[in-house]
Design an enzyme around this catalytic site. Structure first.
Site, PDB file in Angstrom:
ATOM      1  N   HIS A   1       0.848  -1.195   0.000  1.00 15.93           N
ATOM      2  CA  HIS A   1       0.000   0.000   0.000  1.00 15.93           C
ATOM      3  C   HIS A   1       0.884   1.247   0.000  1.00 15.93           C
ATOM      4  O   HIS A   1       1.999   1.220   0.545  1.00 15.93           O
ATOM      5  CB  HIS A   1      -0.914   0.006   1.234  1.00 15.93           C
ATOM      6  CG  HIS A   1      -2.052  -0.968   1.143  1.00 15.93           C
ATOM      7  ND1 HIS A   1      -3.111  -0.974   2.021  1.00 15.93           N
ATOM      8  CD2 HIS A   1      -2.293  -1.981   0.253  1.00 15.93           C
ATOM      9  CE1 HIS A   1      -3.960  -1.926   1.682  1.00 15.93           C
ATOM     10  NE2 HIS A   1      -3.479  -2.567   0.624  1.00 15.93           N
TER      11      HIS A   1
ATOM     12  N   GLU B   1       0.861   3.892   1.708  1.00 15.87           N
ATOM     13  CA  GLU B   1       1.309   4.363   3.036  1.00 15.87           C
ATOM     14  C   GLU B   1       2.524   3.581   3.524  1.00 15.87           C
ATOM     15  O   GLU B   1       3.473   4.151   4.067  1.00 15.87           O
ATOM     16  CB  GLU B   1       0.189   4.206   4.083  1.00 15.87           C
ATOM     17  CG  GLU B   1      -1.080   4.970   3.785  1.00 15.87           C
ATOM     18  CD  GLU B   1      -2.125   4.099   3.086  1.00 15.87           C
ATOM     19  OE1 GLU B   1      -1.789   3.458   2.063  1.00 15.87           O
ATOM     20  OE2 GLU B   1      -3.269   4.070   3.544  1.00 15.87           O
TER      21      GLU B   1
END
Lengths: 151, 151
Positions: free
Chosen positions: A54, A56
């Protein structure tokens, strides 16, 4: 104004992810004191064959390497979608100061929805959270991506 | 018996992590059908300056690369400590079939404690979970590590 600028960069990363065949989510980490971008990335699950890829997670890892520290206490993260539980917990571990996110994720989110990681009594570091920045734009990126895939 | 063998390998990885200055947690991913180890690692938060560098995240990434797939549906994970919320969500994303863990983590766990990721209605894949394998040995590794640090 500045917040919108960083979110626009996160959106550009989301758009780039989409072009690679990854779900359009993008993230940026900013050193809050210097207003300096430490890391930016889109999702890289498919392109890297990485179930943890992901946006992040990628920017947290990059920013930590850049600073030579696992704690990013003076840093903020901008992300186009409400973080999932995996990313929310990683943000907490990284001691991020503030989370700015775009669209809410009613099905997969882990901040305002689902596991609500930062509300758990076992969550040791709780960042400030500001949701709904450029919400419509961020949500539409995802909507368009999945609409195209369903055709 | 076989389960204990894989947990012993995870314990060896935890011990190696401890020697590097990382918290002693280790993990192994096994292709369940072939009984073949796909990946093994200890925590690498400190050694890699990676706030997401838990043993589980590292072995999920390694196994996915090895198989060329982000879904590890026929794989099991062995980990010396109850996974945290970050790792539990990553395990769910990876479609792991079964989670065998050692010690329970009352403060930081995200499976039987805290966010209880697999019990969330928004959790799309729920693996089978078997806790308490070699529990005392796994817990003592952590206890000894922190006792030494407090001296």
């Amino acid at each position: 104004m500045k917040n919108n600028l960083y979110m626009k960069i996160a959106i550009a990363e989301a758009e780039a992810a989409s072009k690679r065949g990854d779900i359009p989510v993008g993230a940026v980490i900013v050193a809050a004191d210097e207003k300096k971008i430490l890391a930016r990335s889109g999702n890289m699950v498919e392109v890297n064959t990485d179930p943890t890829g992901h946006a992040e997670i990628i920017v947290l890892r990059k920013a930590a390497l850049k600073l030579g520290a696992t704690r990013l206490s003076l840093c903020d993260i901008y992300v186009t979608l409400e973080p999932c539980a995996m990313c929310a917990q990683a943000i907490s571990f990284s001691r991020i100061r503030r989370v700015y996110f775009g669209a809410y994720d009613y099905k997969g989110g882990g901040v305002e929805n689902g596991a609500r990681i930062f509300n758990q009594p076992t969550c040791h570091h709780v960042p400030e959270v500001i949701g709904g920045i450029e919400e419509e734009k961020c949500a539409n990126l995802l909507k368009d991506f999945f609409a195209l895939r369903r055709k």
